[in-house]
Structure formats: C-alpha cells, structure tokens
Design an enzyme around this catalytic site. Sequence first.
Site, PDB file in Angstrom:
ATOM      1  CE  LYS A  22       1.088  22.031  -8.654  1.00  0.00           C
ATOM      2  NZ  LYS A  22       0.671  23.341  -8.150  1.00  0.00           N
ATOM      3  CG  ASN A  23      -2.458  21.981  -6.572  1.00  0.00           C
ATOM      4  OD1 ASN A  23      -1.296  22.385  -6.591  1.00  0.00           O
ATOM      5  ND2 ASN A  23      -3.316  22.221  -7.544  1.00  0.00           N
ATOM      6  NE  ARG A  93      -3.281  32.177  -4.830  1.00  0.00           N
ATOM      7  CZ  ARG A  93      -3.751  33.348  -4.500  1.00  0.00           C
ATOM      8  NH1 ARG A  93      -3.062  34.420  -4.747  1.00  0.00           N
ATOM      9  NH2 ARG A  93      -4.928  33.440  -3.946  1.00  0.00           N
ATOM     10  CB  CYS A 117       1.159  34.058 -11.129  1.00  0.00           C
ATOM     11  SG  CYS A 117      -0.308  33.104 -11.380  1.00  0.00           S
ATOM     12  NE  ARG A 122      -3.326  31.968  -8.580  1.00  0.00           N
ATOM     13  CZ  ARG A 122      -2.709  30.792  -8.558  1.00  0.00           C
ATOM     14  NH1 ARG A 122      -1.609  30.615  -9.231  1.00  0.00           N
ATOM     15  NH2 ARG A 122      -3.196  29.789  -7.850  1.00  0.00           N
ATOM     16  CG  ASP A 305      -5.428  23.665 -12.062  1.00  0.00           C
ATOM     17  OD1 ASP A 305      -5.077  24.843 -12.180  1.00  0.00           O
ATOM     18  OD2 ASP A 305      -5.762  23.159 -10.971  1.00  0.00           O
ATOM     19  NE  ARG A 397       5.579  26.537  -9.724  1.00  0.00           N
ATOM     20  CZ  ARG A 397       4.614  27.422  -9.630  1.00  0.00           C
ATOM     21  NH1 ARG A 397       4.566  28.432 -10.454  1.00  0.00           N
ATOM     22  NH2 ARG A 397       3.676  27.304  -8.702  1.00  0.00           N
TER      23      ARG A 397
END
Length: 436
Positions: A22-23, A93, A117, A122, A305, A397
């Site tokens: 994802k990132n 973000r 968040c 952040r 994470d 998400r």
Amino acid sequence: MARILIRGGRELHGTVDVSGSKNSALAIMAAAALADRECVLENIPFQRDVWTMAKILQSLGAQVWVDSTQRFHINGTTINNVRPPYELVRRMRASFYAAGLLLALRGQAEVPLPGGCSIGSRPVNFHIKGFERLGAEVRIEHGCMIARAKTWQGAHFYIDRASVGTTINMMLAACRAEGTTVLENAAKEPEVVDVAIFLNSMGARVRGAGTDIIRINGTDTLRGIHHTIIPDRLEAATFAMAVGSVGGRVTLRNVMPEHLRSVLLKIKESGLTVIENDAELIIESDGNKKAVDVETATYPGFPTDLQQPFVAMLSTAQGTSVVRETIFDGRFRYVDELRRLGADITVERDTAIVRGTPRLTGAPVEVTDLRAGAALLVAGLATEGETVLNEIDILDRGYEAVDTKLRAIGADVERLDDDGPNIPDFNDFSEANVAL
Ligand code: EPU
C-alpha cells in the site's frame, strides 16, 4: 456500518497471496503522474487508500484507469488543478504526496493539511521546510498549505527525523528541480527504495536510496514506464502474526523476506517456525509462544506499523513482554480494545507491558486506526466465542480482501455489511467509465 464477525479458535492452514505494498503504491501513483506520458503499474492493491489516491489524482485532472488485467494506467500530463478537495485529502496522510507532485509539475500546490490522526500527532513541518529549501514560498491559510515555487532549485536538506513521507515528497519535488538536491537523514524503508527505482526507470537520477543520504539530480524529461509494486511486508507480517496468535501453518506467497528481517527474528524469538524460500515464507506455530521485548525503530528496525499486531499476538504468550513505541506518540490507543478481549496490558508513556494470558474471550470492539484493526484481527482469531470488529472501513484502507484471504486459510470470518458492500468501487476506474 461495515463489521467483521470472527468466531475464534480455528487454526490457519493454507496459502495467502500477499498483495502489493500500500505505502509504496500510494507514493508511486503520485510519482507516475510526473511522467511525460502514461505509466502502467502492476501489483497495486485494491484497497480504500489506493481508491482515494486514484480519486485525488483524477481531481487534479490526471487520467487514471484500471484495465482488465488489473493494471493501473496513470497519465499526469492533463493535470490542470492544483487544489485537491479536502474531502479526499483528509482521509489519509499519503494525500500530501500531491504537494510534491504539484510543485514539481506546476510550481504551485494548494493542499489541505492532513492533520493529526488516531496514532498521534502527524505534522507536515518537515515536508514544508523541504519545499521551502527548494524555493517555495509557503503559507498556511484556512487549513490549507499554499505553496508557490519562486525558483525551483536543488538544495541541501537535513530531515530532522528520518521521515518516510518527507523523503518521498522531496524525491518527487526534487526530480524536476534544477541541479542537485541532497537529502540527509533520509528514510531507508523499502517503499522509499521502490519509489527511487521507479523514478530512475522514468529517467530521473536518484542515488543512494536505502542509505541515509539521497542525491537527486533534476531533469526536464521523465518517460512513461511499466513498474511492478513491491509486496506488502506489513500485510505479510500481519498474517504471520495471525498464525502465531491462533496456530497453524501458512505459506505466504509474493513476499520479499529481506524486507522483514527484524520482524522474522522477533517472531522466531517468540517460538514461531519460519521457513524462507525465495519469494515465499512458511510460518508455523502451535499457538504456544514466549514473551519477547521489542522497540520500534526506523527501517531496518522493527516497524511501528507492526507494533500493534505484534502486541496482539504477544497478549497470549507465556510471560511478560515489554514493547516500546518510538515513532508515534499515540500508537497505544487500541490497547483499550484489546483489554475488552481479556488482554492484560498496561501502558506507561511510550511502553506497553504485555502480561501474557492463556485465553482471550470474544467481544465487540472498535477499529480505531488501520493497524489497530490488524491487531484486533490477530487477537480476535484466537478468542473463544464471537468477536465483532466495528468500523471495518478503516481496516479496508490497507488490507485487500482480508476477510476472503482469512476464510481461504480456515478462519471463521464473516463480513457484515448492513448497508450493502462497502468496498470502494474500482469500476469507477474501468476503461468504459473513464473518459480518455
Ligand atoms: N514527523 C514530523 N514532521 C513531519 C513528518 C513526520 O514530526 O513533517 C514525525 C511523525 O510525527 C512521526 C515521525 O516523524 O513521529 C515519522 O513519520 P513519517 O513521516 O516517517 O511517517 P509517514 O510518512 O507519515 C509512513 C507510513 C506509515 C508509517 C510511517 C513510519 C505511508 C503512507 N505511511 O507515514 O504507515 O507508520 O511511515 O514508518 O507510507 C500505515 O501504513 O498504517 C502507516 C501509518
């Protein structure tokens, strides 16, 4: 409201195909819009955040569509708007990558601030400082960063903390600046390296990604290319921890074990068996595990994470684990929810003391942030009775079809969508629905 019902206690057996990262995908989708032609991206996960990024790029005027083989086509040459809507930006973000993209392409960006968040404060002060170093004049007005490039020239920039987002945003911004940019104290995460490989294939000159110092020589031309996103190390590790939580033997396909060194060491220390085969990991556990101490750190350290699902796994280990969070200041809020399942955890400032308990019992719980959702899944799979995860949109998400993947390896998991299917509709991006 979308929910997931778990009837816990079933061992996990079978194979999971890990999705693309994802990132990495979110950053590379923004980077793709820098090219002078269309880029084609493979192994993009079909998740809510990816859908949001695709919508953001469309809102800027870029063409984004998905072909019948699930490849994403992105063409940023039609970008004509420098202000993505707050309604989309506020959702994640990574939308702030629009700022680096727009400054590089258009010399201006008006991007709402992503705000704090539920994992802590952040800010984007490092990103803004970096844009200023390259020549932008920046002001904040009505919750929006308004930046105009007076000049756009390479510069020397020391990032106060090795921030992933700042490093990526600066790479996007600097690859179209005049001259050389040097980023010191750059983040070294695999996603940063994937973005650098992508930019270099387009014709950019980014050197040193994966080390503390990244040098970027700006260029006027960036060609359209094909690229395959790296596997999601965080998804792979979440499944490994799920096996540790309830027991079983699962093969994880499409992984890069070298991205998971610290994590694999820690789960082995806890007593899980890990077998590595090229792009595959086999994780085995009888559900018994030992307490382990761990401290989160920037890559190659133990990722923040995974702190949350790891604590969930350790909540049924023998002994007491001490888990310290060093990256975010509020990433233990989910612990209250784990306690509802019977976990014995106390939090003192940046440290969780996890006293392993032999059994957890099912209860309704709230998903407060993405990886909190992962933690509640990991714990929920090991509970006696029924656990219901509320606010599952947040989990969607970052985890593609997580309920389907878990069912395929024997979990008793059911999605309860009271208002109908709640997965974002990627048909919005089918060739037929997108005016090319
Ligand atoms: N920070 C600042 N100012 C800034 C930027 C960062 O103070 O301008 C601080 C943050 O508050 C934090 C630390 O620096 O304390 C590191 O933050 P970083 O910038 O590295 O995080 P990020 O880029 O916002 C990415 C991932 C996160 C992951 C972190 C850390 C994406 C889209 N997000 O966030 O992923 O936790 O790096 O590895 O890549 C997730 O996937 O669940 C997730 C939250």
